[in-house]
Design a protein around this motif. Structure first.
Motif, short mmCIF file in Angstrom:
data_model
loop_
_atom_site.label_atom_id
_atom_site.label_comp_id
_atom_site.label_asym_id
_atom_site.label_seq_id
_atom_site.Cartn_x
_atom_site.Cartn_y
_atom_site.Cartn_z
N SER A 153 -0.26 14.34 -6.69
CA SER A 153 -1.37 13.38 -6.68
C SER A 153 -1.39 12.57 -7.96
N ALA A 154 -1.66 11.26 -7.79
CA ALA A 154 -1.83 10.35 -8.92
C ALA A 154 -3.13 9.59 -8.75
N ALA A 160 1.38 8.00 -11.86
CA ALA A 160 2.37 7.76 -10.81
C ALA A 160 3.76 7.56 -11.39
N GLN A 161 3.84 6.83 -12.49
CA GLN A 161 5.14 6.60 -13.12
C GLN A 161 5.73 7.90 -13.66
N ALA A 173 -1.59 8.77 -3.60
CA ALA A 173 -2.42 7.83 -4.35
C ALA A 173 -3.89 8.13 -4.05
N GLN A 174 -4.54 8.82 -4.96
CA GLN A 174 -5.89 9.34 -4.70
C GLN A 174 -6.94 8.50 -5.41
N LYS A 204 3.69 -1.51 -5.48
CA LYS A 204 4.44 -2.57 -6.16
C LYS A 204 5.22 -2.03 -7.36
N LYS A 205 4.67 -1.03 -8.04
CA LYS A 205 5.25 -0.57 -9.30
C LYS A 205 6.17 0.64 -9.16
N CYS A 206 6.10 1.33 -8.03
CA CYS A 206 6.90 2.56 -7.85
C CYS A 206 7.83 2.40 -6.66
#
Length: 348
Positions: A153-154, A160-161, A173-174, A204-206
């Protein structure tokens, strides 16, 4: 290969792994209907966790996930603890019970040793997810070598990164709408990002798949998250009312009769969203002292809830629920999955 193909499931619906609420029956019902069932094992002993996994495998041949806590185990601050015990003493006195003299670390961390890792290797669920942090490098390597998919969980982009850099397969994605404890481990800040915004940002970023979690109750909402970049969605609150969940009668009643939520750290020592009750109205007052570390605070809350419940007062329960709980529907797990799938297909 798509995410659903990797997981070998039909529908993009994950059952949130709710410790204390998830059951083998509920996990199996979701999996048998084409979703990804789950077991929240973070609050379980090795023996209890093994029993739940084996019971689920006896009820379904379909894939499911198991979940563990990866919090940093902390020592108890005696001064903060003394102040907290003194502050809650009047609440215990209401029920003719003395406030406990000591607090226990009631939940182990996956990081503390490899006992839970060995259990996963022994029982081989399809996937394992983690909350409050990332497993140790050797644990991740071992799980990947065994062909077991991993999720963490991020609640913000830096988390997340870090998850992606560690070699984890998927990000949960919490968003701030999520019920119960979000998996915050970047302790410097609670970003409090909406699920929709977090999904867009992480997509977009991962580069690894993103699963949306927080405030999702309908197939229409699920479709919105998929359109924003999620490859699946995770629902918890929507399933708490199912007969196969472990929620007690007071919890189930409150979901329908008192559907307003608020975040507090008074119950467990970590911020968590739940139905408003005595914790929010009588304990979270402006002059409230700091709380002991998680999960020591939770030990005290459980003892207070037990004492109060024995005398018919259920307002001290940890009734975790997401911000959209008012949209809850009285459906059993299989029917709920079918309804979500129908709503998802109608919004395409």
């Amino acid at each position: 290969m798509s995410l659903l193909e990797r997981l070998e499931i039909k529908h993009p619906f994950f059952l949130a792994p709710m410790a204390g609420v998830s059951t083998p029956a509920l996990a199996a019902e979701v999996s048998n209907q084409g979703g990804l069932g789950s077991l929240g094992l973070g609050a379980s002993s090795i023996t209890a966790a093994r029993g739940q996994i084996l019971a689920t495998q006896a009820l379904t041949d379909a894939p499911f996930q198991v979940n563990f806590f990866c919090h940093d185990s902390q020592k108890l601050d005696r001064e903060i603890t003394a102040q907290w015990l003194d502050y809650l003493a009047p609440q215990f006195e209401r029920f003719n019970v003395s406030v406990p003299a000591e607090l226990e670390c009631i939940y182990p961390s996956f990081l503390d040793n490899d006992d839970f890792l060995n259990l996963v290797l022994e029982t081989r669920p399809k996937a394992v997810s983690f909350h409050f942090g990332i497993p140790n490098a050797h644990q991740i390597t071992t799980l990947k070598a065994a062909g077991i998919l991993t999720m963490v969980s991020a609640t913000n982009l830096p988390e997340a990164q870090a998850i992606e850099a560690a070699g984890i397969d998927m990000i949960i994605a919490q968003g701030i709408e999520a019920g119960g404890h979000r998996g915050i481990f970047n302790q410097h800040i609670d970003s409090a990002i909406k699920t929709s915004d977090l999904v867009q940002l992480l997509s977009k970023k991962c580069d690894i798949p993103v699963i949306a979690a927080g405030g999702i109750m309908t197939g229409v909402q699920a479709r919105q998250m998929l359109q924003l970049g999620a490859q699946a969605v995770q629902l918890g609150t929507a399933f708490v009312q199912c007969k196969s969940s472990n929620a007690n009668a007071a919890y189930r009643k409150a979901l329908f009769n008192s559907p307003i939520t608020q975040i507090t750290d008074s119950i467990s020592g970590r911020p968590a969203r739940g139905l408003i009750n005595q914790w929010h109205t009588e304990i979270d007052l402006p002059l409230r002292p700091a709380v002991p570390a998680y999960p020591y605070t939770y030990d005290l809350a459980k003892q207070l809830h037990a004492a109060a419940s024995q005398q018919g007062e259920h307002g001290y329960g940890a009734y975790w629920a997401g911000s959209n709980v008012a949209q809850i529907r009285e459906l059993e797990a299989a029917d709920l999955i079918n309804q979500l799938a129908l709503e998802l297909s109608q919004t395409q």
